[in-house]
Design a protein around this motif. Structure first.
Motif, PDB file in Angstrom:
ATOM      1  N   UNK A   4     -43.438  -2.502  -6.894  1.00 53.89           N
ATOM      2  CA  UNK A   4     -44.208  -1.282  -6.751  1.00 53.89           C
ATOM      3  C   UNK A   4     -43.693  -0.592  -5.503  1.00 53.89           C
ATOM      4  N   UNK A  61     -43.635  -7.382  -7.858  1.00 50.40           N
ATOM      5  CA  UNK A  61     -44.197  -7.557  -9.193  1.00 50.40           C
ATOM      6  C   UNK A  61     -43.499  -8.774  -9.774  1.00 50.40           C
ATOM      7  N   UNK A 102     -42.747 -12.119 -14.610  1.00 46.31           N
ATOM      8  CA  UNK A 102     -43.541 -12.352 -15.826  1.00 46.31           C
ATOM      9  C   UNK A 102     -44.456 -11.179 -16.162  1.00 46.31           C
ATOM     10  N   UNK A 103     -44.646 -10.251 -15.225  1.00 47.05           N
ATOM     11  CA  UNK A 103     -45.576  -9.142 -15.467  1.00 47.05           C
ATOM     12  C   UNK A 103     -44.948  -7.978 -16.219  1.00 47.05           C
ATOM     13  N   UNK A 104     -43.628  -8.009 -16.344  1.00 44.77           N
ATOM     14  CA  UNK A 104     -42.968  -6.970 -17.125  1.00 44.77           C
ATOM     15  C   UNK A 104     -42.159  -7.634 -18.222  1.00 44.77           C
ATOM     16  N   UNK A 123     -38.585  -0.232 -10.586  1.00 44.86           N
ATOM     17  CA  UNK A 123     -39.486   0.209  -9.518  1.00 44.86           C
ATOM     18  C   UNK A 123     -40.578   1.062 -10.136  1.00 44.86           C
ATOM     19  N   UNK A 172     -41.114  -1.126 -23.309  1.00 44.64           N
ATOM     20  CA  UNK A 172     -41.789  -2.210 -22.604  1.00 44.64           C
ATOM     21  C   UNK A 172     -42.811  -2.879 -23.510  1.00 44.64           C
ATOM     22  N   UNK A 214     -44.770  -5.117 -22.015  1.00 45.06           N
ATOM     23  CA  UNK A 214     -45.858  -5.355 -21.074  1.00 45.06           C
ATOM     24  C   UNK A 214     -45.508  -4.764 -19.719  1.00 45.06           C
ATOM     25  N   UNK A 215     -46.475  -4.098 -19.116  1.00 43.14           N
ATOM     26  CA  UNK A 215     -46.314  -3.588 -17.753  1.00 43.14           C
ATOM     27  C   UNK A 215     -47.465  -4.124 -16.905  1.00 43.14           C
ATOM     28  N   UNK A 216     -47.253  -4.268 -15.625  1.00 40.46           N
ATOM     29  CA  UNK A 216     -48.315  -4.853 -14.794  1.00 40.46           C
ATOM     30  C   UNK A 216     -49.478  -3.881 -14.620  1.00 40.46           C
ATOM     31  N   UNK A 244     -44.079   7.108 -11.898  1.00 36.58           N
ATOM     32  CA  UNK A 244     -42.808   7.061 -12.609  1.00 36.58           C
ATOM     33  C   UNK A 244     -42.328   5.618 -12.680  1.00 36.58           C
ATOM     34  N   UNK A 245     -41.575   5.324 -13.710  1.00 39.08           N
ATOM     35  CA  UNK A 245     -40.961   4.004 -13.833  1.00 39.08           C
ATOM     36  C   UNK A 245     -39.452   4.184 -13.724  1.00 39.08           C
ATOM     37  N   UNK A 246     -38.882   3.662 -12.681  1.00 39.00           N
ATOM     38  CA  UNK A 246     -37.432   3.728 -12.518  1.00 39.00           C
ATOM     39  C   UNK A 246     -36.811   2.427 -12.994  1.00 39.00           C
ATOM     40  N   UNK A 247     -35.809   2.545 -13.842  1.00 39.84           N
ATOM     41  CA  UNK A 247     -35.098   1.351 -14.297  1.00 39.84           C
ATOM     42  C   UNK A 247     -33.607   1.572 -14.090  1.00 39.84           C
TER      43      UNK A 247
END
Lengths: 144, 144
Positions: free
Chosen positions: A101, A112, A115-117, A137, B119, B121-123, B133-136
DNA sequence: GTGATTGCAAATCTTTTGCACTAAA
DNA sequence: TTTAGTGCAAAAGATTTGCAATCAC
């Protein structure tokens, strides 16, 4: 360099073992930095923060050595670098598979666990390339 | 600033409309940069690369103005910043939801469409925080 | 005209480096 | 001893900024 009495025992013993385990010569400065970095709690630190921590402990470690040491630890696999905002480099004491995060307002990083993603689908890796790592991120902000 | 004949028509018209649409005053320098950045192909550029492109086009845009303009475009939502390796800031002309491949050896960035990553699962987002935002970033390397 | 924008140079900030000195093995 | 590590100060890069001149509206 300021003469400093050599500490024996306690945290320094395990730090010495840690450094010797990856063939990094355990100098006084490296031991001081390692004792703080690897005290059990996962940390995300910048060079400046590390320098401040060493100053607080009156450990006598110059900023140049902080940089050299953080880089040496990274090369040995004891630390991992994270680039978040281009302003400065963060070093992560958790080198296991995990994500982050990032609070845009405070600039604070939090782990994080891997296992949480979970991914339902990932793209095909281009021909001739190999996947090294997946960085994720989640950018967050104080909710209004 | 070097006097430059004012171009009319062609790419500059759409650039002017683009800038005016987000309340950014369309100066000669900004139009030149916009015409290159938003020519239809998605780009990941640094300030230095942008400066080189303007030099190639003999557009007469100083490096300071490049920085000012890239930042202004980012604030207006025309560009997105990406921090990959702490060395320098990348600006992405694609501001839609998507992800990136990053080649560790070449330093090259490639887009991954949003639809290519799903995804399972996300936390949970921490209390009082909102997800922005989700940066990958998929870090890859030439396979050996 | 008037306020926003530009260019230049100087300033800032983070990180690296050269080199003489010191410490680890 | 011999080599690696350290500290300092200087250097290097990326980015920002102060300010007078210039441009867009």
């Amino acid at each position: 360099m300021k003469p400093e009495r050599k500490k024996r025992g306690g945290k320094y013993d395990s730090s010495a073992a840690l450094l010797q385990g990856v063939c990094v010569r355990p100098t006084r400065q490296r031991l001081a930095l390692a004792a703080w970095l690897f005290d059990g709690s996962d940390k995300h630190v910048t060079a400046e923060e590390s320098s401040a921590a060493m100053r607080r402990r009156r450990a006598g470690v110059s900023l140049a050595t902080i940089y050299n040491t953080l880089n040496a630890f990274t090369e040995s696999g004891l630390l991992r670098q994270i680039a978040i905002d281009g302003a400065q480099i963060y070093f992560d004491t958790n080198t296991n598979d995990h994500y982050h995060f990032f609070d845009e307002k405070t600039g604070h990083l939090t782990d994080i666990p891997a296992s949480s993603i979970r991914f339902a689908q990932l793209p095909k890796i281009p021909d001739g390339k190999a996947l090294l790592r997946v960085d994720v991120v989640l950018r967050v902000q104080r909710a209004r």
